[in-house]
Design an enzyme around this catalytic site. Structure first.
Site, PDB file in Angstrom:
ATOM      1  N   HIS A 168       4.581  -0.342  31.249  1.00  0.00           N
ATOM      2  CA  HIS A 168       5.350  -0.836  30.117  1.00  0.00           C
ATOM      3  C   HIS A 168       5.913   0.301  29.132  1.00  0.00           C
ATOM      4  O   HIS A 168       6.976   0.515  28.871  1.00  0.00           O
ATOM      5  CB  HIS A 168       5.097  -2.051  29.473  1.00  0.00           C
ATOM      6  CG  HIS A 168       5.196  -3.235  29.848  1.00  0.00           C
ATOM      7  ND1 HIS A 168       4.340  -3.767  31.025  1.00  0.00           N
ATOM      8  CD2 HIS A 168       6.145  -4.305  29.748  1.00  0.00           C
ATOM      9  CE1 HIS A 168       4.735  -5.102  31.394  1.00  0.00           C
ATOM     10  NE2 HIS A 168       5.880  -5.427  30.561  1.00  0.00           N
ATOM     11  N   LYS A 169       4.701   1.098  28.855  1.00  0.00           N
ATOM     12  CA  LYS A 169       4.717   2.256  28.057  1.00  0.00           C
ATOM     13  C   LYS A 169       5.966   3.477  28.569  1.00  0.00           C
ATOM     14  O   LYS A 169       6.645   3.889  28.159  1.00  0.00           O
ATOM     15  CB  LYS A 169       3.504   3.068  27.841  1.00  0.00           C
ATOM     16  CG  LYS A 169       3.687   4.235  26.787  1.00  0.00           C
ATOM     17  CD  LYS A 169       2.303   4.434  26.633  1.00  0.00           C
ATOM     18  CE  LYS A 169       2.013   5.632  25.600  1.00  0.00           C
ATOM     19  NZ  LYS A 169       2.415   6.915  25.935  1.00  0.00           N
TER      20      LYS A 169
END
Lengths: 208, 292
Positions: free
Chosen positions: A36-37
């Site tokens: 996600h990052k």
């Protein structure tokens, strides 16, 4: 019980309400903290340069994720040496860590569902209504059982994140989940949080 | 001293794939308390199916095979703790290859996963304790997942927000607060390990150490035994339930240990253990190894 196969339409998303059990089938992609990052920083906020091969991964993910589901999961996978991958244990991980990213990722890739455990917060719930998408709750720790619903590993992206954090494209059949956040602003987690807080306040007021 | 690598590998396999009976019994009892057709009951039924499947196939109960915590009780004039450490590490790497364990050691600075569950001197965590010469060598293993570890809490009393003072009444308040804040995130129904006192580090360590005890074993001090039972009962009144779906069983058991503290400090540490409460032990006799 309702059975749903990806891709999922917006109309179907709108039909789903908190509390409904669902059996999910079709293609989905695992993704958790590192994924996600990385997605946010590389392709959405663009605060970091894509590395070699990243743009190809992006193109592949756009196709895989469109109308599909992200699964918060760091699996145990066998066949790492031979690349004949098999999911051995694959329960959900705690979703709230993706709260800063989730709604933006869902919107960018047009993802219609996220599977995890523990539920998510206000930003994601707002995203559920706007994108729209739903939050499916899987049973935490039921890893061997859920792994049985994984029919096939389609491929793996960003293996440099490590086995748990890599993004695994999988095909599942009858993956059991419960809708706990819907596209109408309903959240089972918000309800239980509030009712348990009321009981806690009452307990704290009692003498020892 | 003979090589125990394969025996420790078997300990890891059993711990990761076969939930202890006392935990399974509590979960079976919990199913009956939830309404037929409820999400809570469905969750527990899935959990029970998963327990059976993992045991039958030697696959991990949970994909988060956790922080491996080893407690080695070695008799004096028996063993080289250095060699036991080497054998534990070799067994853990092999267990990872065999998919009993997920590669779980991630360098916190450089973000790379070592791939074999070995990271620096402290992953896995191994605690050595010397016992009398006539006692057997015992190795205990606990696997504690990250989801439940993340919802653990430490309080420094007094806590004004909760109105918790430096006494058992204050301890009760902060432990209940920790349960409410955890919701279903730690994979409820959970088991609470609580340490009162100590410094910050010791307090957390001891709050995990109490989790090696059997469920239902009460503290010898009647004041603490009473608080253990009361906390379990009151935590369940909050209705958080399995997975946080709402329901009757939020906490299965509570274990408290009392430590000494500095006059200035009063820490209460709460370690939350998920339902996948994986702990096993092996006892090394002259002619055989016994697993519990």
């Amino acid at each position: 019980m309702r059975s749903i196969t990806t891709p999922i339409s917006d109309d179907l998303v709108r039909e789903l309400k908190v509390g409904e059990p669902v059996l999910l089938s079709g293609v989905m992609v695992t993704g958790r903290d590192a994924a996600h990052k990385w997605l946010i920083e590389t392709f959405i906020k663009k605060t970091r340069e894509p590395k070699d091969g990243d743009l190809q991964v992006y193109e592949d993910l756009k196709k895989l994720l469109n109308g599909s589901v992200i699964y918060h999961c760091g699996p145990v996978v066998s066949g790492l040496d031979t690349k004949e991958y098999k999911f051995v244990a694959a329960g959900p991980t705690t979703s709230i860590r993706e709260e800063p990213y989730q709604a933006d990722v869902m919107k960018h890739f047009n993802v219609k569902g996220v599977i995890g455990k523990g539920g998510m917060g206000a930003k994601t719930l707002k995203g559920c209504q706007e994108v729209p998408f739903v939050y499916f709750h899987a049973i935490g720790g039921a890893a061997s059982y859920i792994a049985q619903s994984v029919q096939k590993v389609l491929g793996v992206y960003k293996m440099e994140f490590g086995v748990p954090e890599a993004m695994w494209g999988i095909e599942v059949k009858d993956f059991p989940v419960v809708v706990t956040m819907d596209s109408h602003g309903g959240s089972q987690h918000a309800v239980i949080d509030e009712s348990s807080k009321t009981v806690l306040d009452d307990l704290l007021a009692r003498p020892y | 001293m003979r090589d125990l690598t394969n025996d420790i590998l078997e300990l890891i396999r059993r711990t990761s794939s076969s939930l202890p009976k006392d935990v399974e019994e509590r979960l079976r009892a919990a199913v009956e308390k939830e309404a037929p057709g409820s999400a809570a009951r469905g969750a527990l039924e899935t959990i029970l199916k998963n327990i059976e499947l993992s045991r039958a196939n030697s696959t991990p109960i949970c994909q988060d095979t956790g922080t491996p915590i080893f407690y080695v009780h070695y008799p004096e004039v028996c063993c080289s703790t250095r060699k036991i450490r080497e054998q534990i590490r070799a067994a853990l790497a092999e267990a990872t290859k065999r998919s009993y364990m997920r590669p779980n050691a991630v360098d916190a600075v450089y973000d790379n996963n070592t791939g074999d569950n070995l990271g620096g001197d402290d992953f896995p965590y191994i605690h050595f304790e010397e016992v009398e010469a006539d006692k057997p060598l015992v190795i205990e293993l606990m696997l504690k997942g990250g989801g439940c570890e993340n919802v653990g809490r430490q309080y420094s009393l007094p806590d004004n927000n909760l109105g918790a003072g430096r006494d058992l009444a204050g301890v009760r308040k902060v432990v209940l607060d920790a349960v409410q804040k955890a919701q279903g995130q730690g994979c409820a129904p959970g088991i609470l390990g609580v340490a009162i006192g100590g410094n910050r580090g010791l307090s957390y360590t001891k709050s995990k150490e109490v989790l090696f005890d059997k469920l239902g074993a009460r503290n010898a001090d009647p004041k603490l035994a009473e608080l253990e039972e009361r906390l379990t009962e009151e935590a369940n009144q909050m209705g958080i339930g399995p997975m946080g779906f709402g329901g009757q069983t939020t906490v299965i058991d509570t274990k408290i240990t009392g430590l000494h503290r500095l006059p200035a400090s009063y820490f209460v540490s709460v370690s939350y253990m998920c339902w996948a409460y994986r702990r096993r032990k092996m006892t090394v006799w002259e002619d055989r190894v016994e697993y519990d």
